[in-house]
Design an enzyme around this catalytic site. Structure first.
Site, PDB file in Angstrom:
ATOM      1  N   GLY A 185     -24.000 -36.501  -7.159  1.00  0.00           N
ATOM      2  CA  GLY A 185     -23.500 -37.384  -5.876  1.00  0.00           C
ATOM      3  C   GLY A 185     -24.635 -37.924  -5.414  1.00  0.00           C
ATOM      4  O   GLY A 185     -25.840 -37.671  -5.494  1.00  0.00           O
ATOM      5  N   GLN A 219     -29.749 -42.175   1.165  1.00  0.00           N
ATOM      6  CA  GLN A 219     -30.685 -41.490   0.590  1.00  0.00           C
ATOM      7  C   GLN A 219     -31.570 -42.531   0.010  1.00  0.00           C
ATOM      8  O   GLN A 219     -32.667 -42.282  -0.436  1.00  0.00           O
ATOM      9  CB  GLN A 219     -30.218 -40.643  -0.491  1.00  0.00           C
ATOM     10  CG  GLN A 219     -29.515 -39.308   0.200  1.00  0.00           C
ATOM     11  CD  GLN A 219     -28.856 -38.448  -0.928  1.00  0.00           C
ATOM     12  OE1 GLN A 219     -27.891 -38.622  -1.452  1.00  0.00           O
ATOM     13  NE2 GLN A 219     -29.656 -37.323  -1.250  1.00  0.00           N
ATOM     14  N   CYS A 234     -29.813 -30.651  -2.742  1.00  0.00           N
ATOM     15  CA  CYS A 234     -29.691 -31.919  -2.379  1.00  0.00           C
ATOM     16  C   CYS A 234     -30.909 -32.871  -2.830  1.00  0.00           C
ATOM     17  O   CYS A 234     -31.940 -32.343  -3.052  1.00  0.00           O
ATOM     18  CB  CYS A 234     -29.766 -32.246  -0.934  1.00  0.00           C
ATOM     19  SG  CYS A 234     -29.960 -33.953  -0.299  1.00  0.00           S
ATOM     20  N   LEU A 235     -30.711 -33.828  -3.474  1.00  0.00           N
ATOM     21  CA  LEU A 235     -31.859 -34.708  -4.108  1.00  0.00           C
ATOM     22  C   LEU A 235     -33.021 -35.126  -3.070  1.00  0.00           C
ATOM     23  O   LEU A 235     -33.859 -35.449  -3.425  1.00  0.00           O
ATOM     24  CB  LEU A 235     -31.372 -36.127  -5.007  1.00  0.00           C
ATOM     25  CG  LEU A 235     -30.420 -35.744  -6.097  1.00  0.00           C
ATOM     26  CD1 LEU A 235     -29.570 -37.009  -6.340  1.00  0.00           C
ATOM     27  CD2 LEU A 235     -31.033 -35.134  -7.166  1.00  0.00           C
ATOM     28  N   HIS A 238     -20.692 -33.405   1.304  1.00  0.00           N
ATOM     29  CA  HIS A 238     -21.943 -33.423   1.265  1.00  0.00           C
ATOM     30  C   HIS A 238     -22.432 -34.827   1.713  1.00  0.00           C
ATOM     31  O   HIS A 238     -23.328 -35.261   2.474  1.00  0.00           O
ATOM     32  CB  HIS A 238     -22.597 -32.770   0.185  1.00  0.00           C
ATOM     33  CG  HIS A 238     -24.049 -32.680   0.050  1.00  0.00           C
ATOM     34  ND1 HIS A 238     -24.767 -31.651  -0.069  1.00  0.00           N
ATOM     35  CD2 HIS A 238     -24.955 -33.663  -0.144  1.00  0.00           C
ATOM     36  CE1 HIS A 238     -26.264 -32.203  -0.176  1.00  0.00           C
ATOM     37  NE2 HIS A 238     -26.176 -33.316  -0.179  1.00  0.00           N
ATOM     38  N   GLU A 239     -21.808 -35.837   0.766  1.00  0.00           N
ATOM     39  CA  GLU A 239     -21.981 -37.348   0.789  1.00  0.00           C
ATOM     40  C   GLU A 239     -21.677 -37.816   2.092  1.00  0.00           C
ATOM     41  O   GLU A 239     -22.516 -38.765   2.641  1.00  0.00           O
ATOM     42  CB  GLU A 239     -21.724 -37.894  -0.445  1.00  0.00           C
ATOM     43  CG  GLU A 239     -21.933 -37.365  -1.735  1.00  0.00           C
ATOM     44  CD  GLU A 239     -23.368 -37.221  -2.083  1.00  0.00           C
ATOM     45  OE1 GLU A 239     -24.167 -37.545  -1.324  1.00  0.00           O
ATOM     46  OE2 GLU A 239     -23.598 -36.370  -2.853  1.00  0.00           O
ATOM     47  N   HIS A 281     -24.113 -37.203   4.680  1.00  0.00           N
ATOM     48  CA  HIS A 281     -25.587 -38.139   4.568  1.00  0.00           C
ATOM     49  C   HIS A 281     -25.055 -39.560   5.364  1.00  0.00           C
ATOM     50  O   HIS A 281     -26.057 -39.837   6.120  1.00  0.00           O
ATOM     51  CB  HIS A 281     -25.606 -38.437   3.208  1.00  0.00           C
ATOM     52  CG  HIS A 281     -26.767 -37.502   2.484  1.00  0.00           C
ATOM     53  ND1 HIS A 281     -27.771 -37.219   2.920  1.00  0.00           N
ATOM     54  CD2 HIS A 281     -26.214 -37.077   1.425  1.00  0.00           C
ATOM     55  CE1 HIS A 281     -28.147 -36.149   2.108  1.00  0.00           C
ATOM     56  NE2 HIS A 281     -27.418 -36.118   1.096  1.00  0.00           N
TER      57      HIS A 281
HETATM   58  O1  GNR Z   1     -26.822 -32.984  -6.826  1.00  0.00           O
HETATM   59  C1  GNR Z   1     -26.425 -32.552  -5.973  1.00  0.00           C
HETATM   60  N1  GNR Z   1     -25.665 -31.314  -5.980  1.00  0.00           N
HETATM   61  C2  GNR Z   1     -24.991 -30.716  -5.099  1.00  0.00           C
HETATM   62  C3  GNR Z   1     -24.767 -29.289  -5.190  1.00  0.00           C
HETATM   63  C4  GNR Z   1     -23.708 -28.797  -4.610  1.00  0.00           C
HETATM   64  C5  GNR Z   1     -23.541 -29.311  -3.163  1.00  0.00           C
HETATM   65  C6  GNR Z   1     -23.893 -30.767  -3.048  1.00  0.00           C
HETATM   66  C7  GNR Z   1     -24.577 -31.404  -3.939  1.00  0.00           C
HETATM   67  S1  GNR Z   1     -24.904 -32.914  -4.028  1.00  0.00           S
HETATM   68  C8  GNR Z   1     -26.587 -33.210  -4.927  1.00  0.00           C
HETATM   69  C9  GNR Z   1     -26.990 -34.615  -4.765  1.00  0.00           C
HETATM   70  C10 GNR Z   1     -27.104 -35.069  -3.483  1.00  0.00           C
HETATM   71  O2  GNR Z   1     -28.210 -34.805  -2.758  1.00  0.00           O
HETATM   72  N2  GNR Z   1     -26.220 -36.033  -2.967  1.00  0.00           N
HETATM   73  O3  GNR Z   1     -26.342 -36.423  -1.534  1.00  0.00           O
HETATM   74 NI    NI Z   2     -27.417 -34.872  -0.625  1.00  0.00          NI
END
Ligand code: GNR
Ligand code: NI
Length: 167
Positions: free
Chosen positions: A46, A51, A91-92, A133-134, A137
């Site tokens: 995601g 980001q 999270c990236l 999660h997104e 953000h």
């Molecule tokens: O790549 C991602 N893996 C992930 C693993 C578990 C729960 C959420 C994520 S999202 C993350 C990519 C990211 O930072 N998205 O904002």
């Molecule tokens: Ni993230």
């Protein structure tokens, strides 16, 4: 298409609340495709516009095994349903950090396409976790905000050190 630079925690720009998209069309569509390309290259499941320092309500996700089921969500809103379970998240914007977070296992998503068409769908499991999660953000919220301040401070120091060493 182009790869976008991903901001890293504790960059304060990750705390910006994103504004609703009001001008739909090609520019938003091209940007969403750049987000997808950046997400696949990272690689991640995601990516939120926040980001890449764009503070508009746009996220992309793809939790499929074959990385061939992209979802583009413009102005997403969520209904949370089902059981709350702890799932390990990454999270990236926090490379190398993985911690369990409590999330609803089922959600109903309302969103628009880059061209402004409204749609609704239900999601569960990892797709539901990732969309939550997104959407966090877009509110300037990160998964480490759900952890204790002790853990968060340890993570902040670790990532600060990594970034100093790689400069
Ligand atoms: O790549 C991602 N893996 C992930 C693993 C578990 C729960 C959420 C994520 S999202 C993350 C990519 C990211 O930072 N998205 O904002
Ligand atoms: Ni993230």
């Amino acid at each position: 298409m182009s790869l976008l630079n991903i901001l890293r925690y504790p960059d304060h720009r990750l705390r910006t609340k994103a504004r609703p998209v009001v001008d739909f069309g090609n520019i938003i569509e091209n940007f969403a495709n750049d987000l997808l390309e950046t997400m696949y290259a990272a690689p991640g499941i995601g990516l939120a516009a926040t980001q890449v320092d764009v503070h508009s309500r746009i996220v992309v996700v793809d939790t499929s095994e074959n990385r061939d089921e992209p979802h583009i969500l413009v102005n997403p809103s969520l209904e949370l349903h089902g059981e709350v379970l702890k799932v390990e998240e990454g999270c990236l914007s926090l490379p190398g950090i993985y911690e369990p977070v409590s999330r609803s296992q089922r959600i109903v998503v309302q969103a628009q396409t880059p061209l402004g068409e409204s749609f609704t769908f239900a999601a569960e499991g990892m797709l539901a976790v990732c969309i939550q999660h997104e959407c966090d953000h877009l509110e300037g919220k990160l998964f480490v905000d759900y952890l204790s301040s002790l853990k968060r401070n340890r993570i902040r120091k670790k990532l600060n050190k990594q970034q100093t060493q790689s400069e």
